[in-house]
Scaffold this active site. Structure first.
Site, short mmCIF file in Angstrom:
data_model
loop_
_atom_site.label_atom_id
_atom_site.label_comp_id
_atom_site.label_asym_id
_atom_site.label_seq_id
_atom_site.Cartn_x
_atom_site.Cartn_y
_atom_site.Cartn_z
NE ARG A 133 43.01 72.20 48.71
CZ ARG A 133 43.07 71.68 47.49
NH1 ARG A 133 44.20 71.40 46.95
NH2 ARG A 133 41.98 71.45 46.80
CE LYS A 167 42.65 66.35 39.37
NZ LYS A 167 42.34 66.51 40.79
CG ASN A 168 38.45 67.79 40.14
OD1 ASN A 168 39.42 67.09 40.39
ND2 ASN A 168 38.49 69.11 40.18
CG ASP A 175 36.02 74.11 58.68
OD1 ASP A 175 36.74 73.99 57.68
OD2 ASP A 175 35.19 75.03 58.82
NE ARG A 193 48.33 65.37 42.60
CZ ARG A 193 48.58 65.25 43.89
NH1 ARG A 193 49.71 65.70 44.37
NH2 ARG A 193 47.70 64.71 44.69
CB CYS A 222 47.54 70.94 44.77
SG CYS A 222 47.73 70.03 43.26
CG ASP A 232 40.65 73.46 39.83
OD1 ASP A 232 41.29 73.91 40.79
OD2 ASP A 232 40.00 72.41 39.88
C1 UD1 Z 1 37.62 70.70 44.69
C2 UD1 Z 1 38.42 70.30 43.47
C3 UD1 Z 1 39.50 71.33 43.19
C4 UD1 Z 1 38.90 72.71 43.06
C5 UD1 Z 1 38.02 73.03 44.26
C6 UD1 Z 1 37.26 74.33 44.11
C7 UD1 Z 1 38.34 67.89 43.46
C8 UD1 Z 1 39.08 66.61 43.62
N1 UD1 Z 1 39.03 68.99 43.71
O1 UD1 Z 1 38.53 70.73 45.78
O2 UD1 Z 1 40.17 70.95 41.97
O3 UD1 Z 1 39.93 73.67 43.01
O4 UD1 Z 1 37.04 71.98 44.46
O5 UD1 Z 1 36.47 74.31 42.97
O6 UD1 Z 1 37.18 67.89 43.09
N2 UD1 Z 1 37.04 74.84 52.84
C9 UD1 Z 1 36.90 75.07 54.19
N3 UD1 Z 1 36.58 74.01 55.00
C10 UD1 Z 1 36.38 72.76 54.50
C11 UD1 Z 1 36.51 72.54 53.10
C12 UD1 Z 1 36.85 73.60 52.30
O7 UD1 Z 1 37.08 76.18 54.68
O8 UD1 Z 1 36.06 71.85 55.28
C13 UD1 Z 1 37.42 75.98 51.96
C14 UD1 Z 1 38.79 75.75 51.32
O9 UD1 Z 1 39.84 76.18 52.13
C15 UD1 Z 1 38.69 76.59 50.08
C16 UD1 Z 1 37.22 76.48 49.70
O10 UD1 Z 1 36.55 76.01 50.87
O11 UD1 Z 1 38.98 77.93 50.35
C17 UD1 Z 1 36.97 75.54 48.54
O12 UD1 Z 1 37.31 74.23 48.89
P1 UD1 Z 1 36.51 72.98 48.32
O13 UD1 Z 1 35.36 73.44 47.49
O14 UD1 Z 1 36.22 72.06 49.46
O15 UD1 Z 1 37.58 72.32 47.37
P2 UD1 Z 1 37.98 70.80 47.28
O16 UD1 Z 1 36.78 69.95 47.39
O17 UD1 Z 1 39.14 70.52 48.14
#
Ligand code: UD1
Length: 416
Positions: A121, A22-23, A124, A397, A116, A305
């Site tokens: 989340r 999926k990811n 920035d 999902r 989720c 995950d």
């Molecule tokens: C992706 C995966 C999700 C997985 C996660 C971490 C997909 C569709 N989803 O989610 O299943 O759990 O990676 O391996 O691929 N953060 C910030 N600022 C930002 C973005 C993220 O502070 O702009 C923080 C988040 O709050 C979190 C951490 O970074 O604590 C990880 O987030 P991120 O790696 O971005 O996860 P996703 O891409 O949302």
């Protein structure tokens, strides 16, 4: 509310073929928009988040043809940079359309992402990275609007290796003017997949698989086809289910090199592995040892995950384990549900202590998000008696056919 019902307490036994990731599929679908032509993807999982993404692309004017697990996308006719608000809100990954849309249309309009409920989340890192590549962002009528006179390569250092932000940067940079150098980017296997897919389209990316990527913008991409990797989180879920039930299973098409830390923890629990001809065999008959300490981390660390599924398996280990969550602060929301099944999980901030008692009992429990829901299914498989896991759609999902797969492994599971 829809549910899965399980009659647990029996070891899983048998063999299944893994669904596509999926990811990995979601950013590739976003990548298809970048190219004014055709993209064929094989081994695409048939799950809700993918169908939402397909609908988003269709609303933008893409032609999408689906046959089994093969998707053909023709993005030549895409004519709007606006993501449908209702669809986009349904999943967090819609944010990764920003980079691709800026690359294609020099504009992106999208809703603030949903997904989720597992923590704050923020976005920035996505926002500042797009700004560094020359986009101007603002909020307009509750939507996130990004515009550029033309994306330009830049040097970007991420304070945290966010998966989504890394994907957005890659997607924005492949057709930008000049060179983008990304430092401290995510290096998850799904990022490698995106880079390889884009290279197949003619993108110039080096440093693949490391935290430093160099992307040289190209003027145009070409038609391509790509076969998606197996879903390592689905694979891990079934392995923890086999550990929790002391079963013996075989995952066809698994890639153990993407899940070394997960296999390491399962070995500590007492599981044994063999990998022959792309088949991963696990013998979990002795997987009853607790684990001193596990902390989730970015790749190649233990994936967040799979933390909930690990927690469920540790509830039926024999002794005390400690699990720390370093990525998403609200992943322990399932602890009270596990305790309802007779587990002894105590949460203190980002840490959970599990007093494994060797067994659980069936109960009615409620999934609130995807991976926590899958963990309740794992617990239900291990528990004596009947467990009903409400919130089935959250689980669906990410899992194409979890009831079918577990049924093939001998589980008694139905849905309603
Ligand atoms: C992706 C995966 C999700 C997985 C996660 C971490 C997909 C569709 N989803 O989610 O299943 O759990 O990676 O391996 O691929 N953060 C910030 N600022 C930002 C973005 C993220 O502070 O702009 C923080 C988040 O709050 C979190 C951490 O970074 O604590 C990880 O987030 P991120 O790696 O971005 O996860 P996703 O891409 O949302």
């Amino acid at each position: 509310m829809e549910w899965f019902e399980l009659s647990g307490g029996m070891p899983l036994h048998g063999s299944i073929t893994l669904q596509g990731s999926k990811n990995a599929a979601l950013p590739l679908l976003a990548g298809a928009i970048l190219h004014r032509g055709k993209t064929t993807l094989y081994h695409v999982p048939d799950i809700r988040d993918i169908s939402v993404m397909i609908q988003i692309l269709q609303k933008m004017g893409c032609r999408v043809h689906k046959e089994g697990s093969t998707l053909q996308i023709d993005a030549a006719c895409a004519d709007t940079p606006c993501v449908d608000a209702f669809l986009g809100e349904q999943m967090r990954s819609s944010i990764i359309l920003m980079g691709a849309l800026l690359g294609r249309f020099q504009k992106a309009v999208l809703p603030f992402p949903g997904g989720c409920v597992i923590g704050v989340r923020p976005i920035d890192l996505h926002v500042t990275s797009m700004q560094k590549l020359g986009a101007v962002l603002r909020e307009e009528d509750g939507m996130l609007c990004a515009k550029t006179e033309g994306l330009c390569g830049n040097r970007i250092h991420l304070r945290f290796p966010s998966v989504g932000a890394t994907e957005n940067i890659i997607l924005a940079a492949v057709c930008a003017k000049g060179v983008t150098e990304l430092e401290n980017g995510a290096k998850e296997p799904e990022i490698v997949e995106l880079c390889r897919f884009l290279r197949g389209k003619g993108a110039k990316i080096s440093g693949i698989g490391t935290s430093c990527l160099r992307i040289e913008g190209v003027e145009r991409l070409r038609d391509s086809s790509y076969t998606l990797m197996p879903d390592r989180i689905v694979a891990g879920t079934y392995l923890f289910a086999a550990a929790a039930t002391r079963g013996q299973i075989c995952l066809c098409g698994a890639r153990p090199q993407d899940m070394m830390e997960v296999l390491h923890i399962l070995k500590k629990m007492g599981a044994e592995f063999r990998y022959i001809d792309e088949k991963l065999w696990m013998d979990g008959r002795n997987a009853y040892y607790p684990v001193d300490y596990v902390c989730t981390d970015t790749y190649p660390g233990f994936p967040t995950d799979l933390q909930s599924q690990l927690l469920a398996a540790l509830c039926v280990a024999e002794g005390k384990s400690r699990v720390r969550e370093s990525i998403f602060e609200e992943r322990f929301r399932i602890a009270p549900q596990l305790n309802r099944m007779g587990a002894h999980v105590t949460v203190d901030g980002r840490e959970a202590i599990v007093e494994g008692c060797g067994h659980l009992k069936g109960a009615d429990v409620r999934a609130e998000e995807l991976r926590g829901g899958a963990a309740l299914v794992v617990a239900g498989l291990a528990a004596k008696g009947t467990t009903r896991v409400y919130g089935r759609t959250f689980i669906e999902r990410g899992y194409e056919d979890i009831a079918g797969d577990l049924g093939k492994l001998g589980a008694v599971i139905s849905k309603g």
